[in-house]
Design a protein around this motif. Structure first.
Motif, PDB file in Angstrom:
ATOM      1  N   ASP A   1      92.994  77.129 114.171  1.00 36.78           N
ATOM      2  CA  ASP A   1      92.091  76.354 114.997  1.00 36.78           C
ATOM      3  C   ASP A   1      90.751  77.019 115.288  1.00 36.78           C
ATOM      4  O   ASP A   1      89.872  76.383 115.871  1.00 36.78           O
TER       5      ASP A   1
ATOM      6  N   ALA B   1      92.628  65.825 112.321  1.00 35.72           N
ATOM      7  CA  ALA B   1      93.201  65.860 113.660  1.00 35.72           C
ATOM      8  C   ALA B   1      94.525  66.625 113.600  1.00 35.72           C
ATOM      9  O   ALA B   1      95.222  66.599 112.578  1.00 35.72           O
ATOM     10  N   PRO B   2      94.879  67.336 114.673  1.00 32.27           N
ATOM     11  CA  PRO B   2      96.090  68.159 114.645  1.00 32.27           C
ATOM     12  C   PRO B   2      97.341  67.437 114.164  1.00 32.27           C
ATOM     13  O   PRO B   2      98.163  68.016 113.441  1.00 32.27           O
ATOM     14  N   ASP B   3      97.485  66.171 114.518  1.00 37.28           N
ATOM     15  CA  ASP B   3      98.699  65.460 114.127  1.00 37.28           C
ATOM     16  C   ASP B   3      98.697  65.023 112.663  1.00 37.28           C
ATOM     17  O   ASP B   3      99.699  64.517 112.161  1.00 37.28           O
ATOM     18  N   ARG B   4      97.580  65.231 111.955  1.00 41.98           N
ATOM     19  CA  ARG B   4      97.516  64.888 110.528  1.00 41.98           C
ATOM     20  C   ARG B   4      97.587  66.117 109.628  1.00 41.98           C
ATOM     21  O   ARG B   4      97.671  65.992 108.408  1.00 41.98           O
ATOM     22  N   ARG B   5      97.562  67.310 110.217  1.00 44.81           N
ATOM     23  CA  ARG B   5      97.576  68.529 109.427  1.00 44.81           C
ATOM     24  C   ARG B   5      99.000  68.912 109.033  1.00 44.81           C
ATOM     25  O   ARG B   5      99.960  68.573 109.726  1.00 44.81           O
TER      26      ARG B   5
ATOM     27  N   ALA C   1     101.418  72.114 108.569  1.00 48.50           N
ATOM     28  CA  ALA C   1     101.401  73.465 109.133  1.00 48.50           C
ATOM     29  C   ALA C   1     101.751  74.564 108.132  1.00 48.50           C
ATOM     30  O   ALA C   1     101.153  75.642 108.159  1.00 48.50           O
TER      31      ALA C   1
ATOM     32  N   ASP D   1     101.189  63.406 100.501  1.00 52.81           N
ATOM     33  CA  ASP D   1     102.447  63.235 101.223  1.00 52.81           C
ATOM     34  C   ASP D   1     103.641  63.710 100.408  1.00 52.81           C
ATOM     35  O   ASP D   1     104.594  64.280 100.961  1.00 52.81           O
TER      36      ASP D   1
ATOM     37  N   ARG E   1     103.699  67.434 100.488  1.00 50.10           N
ATOM     38  CA  ARG E   1     104.179  67.866 101.808  1.00 50.10           C
ATOM     39  C   ARG E   1     105.692  67.731 101.902  1.00 50.10           C
ATOM     40  O   ARG E   1     106.363  68.603 102.469  1.00 50.10           O
TER      41      ARG E   1
ATOM     42  N   THR F   1     108.217  70.777 102.700  1.00 52.17           N
ATOM     43  CA  THR F   1     109.108  70.719 103.852  1.00 52.17           C
ATOM     44  C   THR F   1     110.558  70.963 103.443  1.00 52.17           C
ATOM     45  O   THR F   1     111.273  71.746 104.076  1.00 52.17           O
TER      46      THR F   1
END
Length: 279
Positions: free
Chosen positions: A137, A204-208, A210, A266, A269, A273
């Motif tokens: 961040d 935005a944080p909710d689209r990144r 980790a 996606d 990702r 995951t």
């Protein structure tokens, strides 16, 4: 200080440092503002060289400008600028690949998130970007000059010729586009290829996503043998986690006979995951 860059602009570029300098005021201002207004912001510039972009950024009202320059000729010259004495300009003679960015931002009295605006030395641009994508961040918007082919690899989408690991990592945490391109003649000395400014805006944080370390492992393996089906290109990586590549792919609703260049963000990702959970 006037809008002129320092007299040291005549110092020759050092090939070993990947230096190619810009002097056109209009191009420098476009680069400075490519990712948005810099007024009142903390901005990091890597490889300022003779200070053309440095001057443009200061003229646009940055609150704190942190310059990291490996070449002592230019670092020493920038330290003589009035803005350095005033505390707006902070110069670090250092290898940018070994910098603790949050420490120097704090030391300079900067605020977060810090923008990064730079005409990057060609020989360190890609590794620096990958490090910045992973750092979190403290990093805000970025406007970065690369060789055009590298910029195209950063912004590429699935099914396009330049799509690969770099695009997958970039789009996991940023939106990216090319702001403009430049011919070799815009630089001194001219490089052998066109250049381009890539603009990266944090998601935005909710689209990144980790876990970029795992995502990098997956995308590196997938594109490392890009002509092969995924069940083959991911086989060795799957084995390191004690899983079967075909089962892994099918569990993520991905055809094991597909190839890496067809996968969406996606889908990459999902693969990362699954692998992360398997470890």
């Amino acid at each position: 200080m006037t809008d002129e860059t320092p007299r040291l602009t005549e110092a020759p570029a050092r090939k070993a440092l990947g230096q190619h300098f810009l002097f056109d005021p209009d191009i420098l201002r476009r680069t400075a503002l490519a990712s948005g207004p810099v007024e009142g912001r903390t901005v990091i510039e890597v490889g300022p060289g003779p200070g053309g972009l440095t001057r443009a950024l200061l003229n646009e009202g940055v609150a704190k400008l942190i310059c990291v320059e490996a070449d002592e000729r230019f670092a020493n010259a920038l330290e003589t600028w009035p803005e350095a004495a005033e505390g707006r300009l902070h110069v670090y003679q250092h290898d940018a690949r070994k910098i603790n960015w949050t420490s120097i931002i704090e030391e300079s009295g900067g605020t977060l998130p810090a923008m990064i605006v730079a005409n990057l030395p060609y020989n360190v641009g890609t590794p620096l970007l990958v490090d910045w994508l992973k750092t979190g961040d403290w990093r805000g918007e970025m406007a970065l000059m690369f060789q055009k082919e590298v910029a195209e690899r950063i912004v590429a989408g699935p099914g396009t010729p330049h799509y690969g690991r770099l695009a997958v990592l970039t789009h996991a945490v940023c939106d990216a586009h090319i702001a403009f391109t430049l011919p070799p003649g815009a630089f001194r000395p001219p490089p052998k290829v066109d250049s381009a400014v890539a603009v990266l805006t944090p998601l935005a944080p909710d689209r990144r996503f980790a876990d970029l370390d795992t995502l990098e492992k997956v995308s590196t393996a997938a594109f490392g043998q890009r002509r092969k089906m995924l069940r083959a290109s991911l086989k060795a990586l799957a084995k390191t986690r004690g899983i079967d590549a075909t089962t892994w792919l099918e569990s993520c609703n991905i055809d094991p006979t597909a190839r890496a260049e067809t996968l969406t963000q996606d889908e990459f990702r999902a693969l990362a995951t699954y692998l992360g959970n398997a470890g």
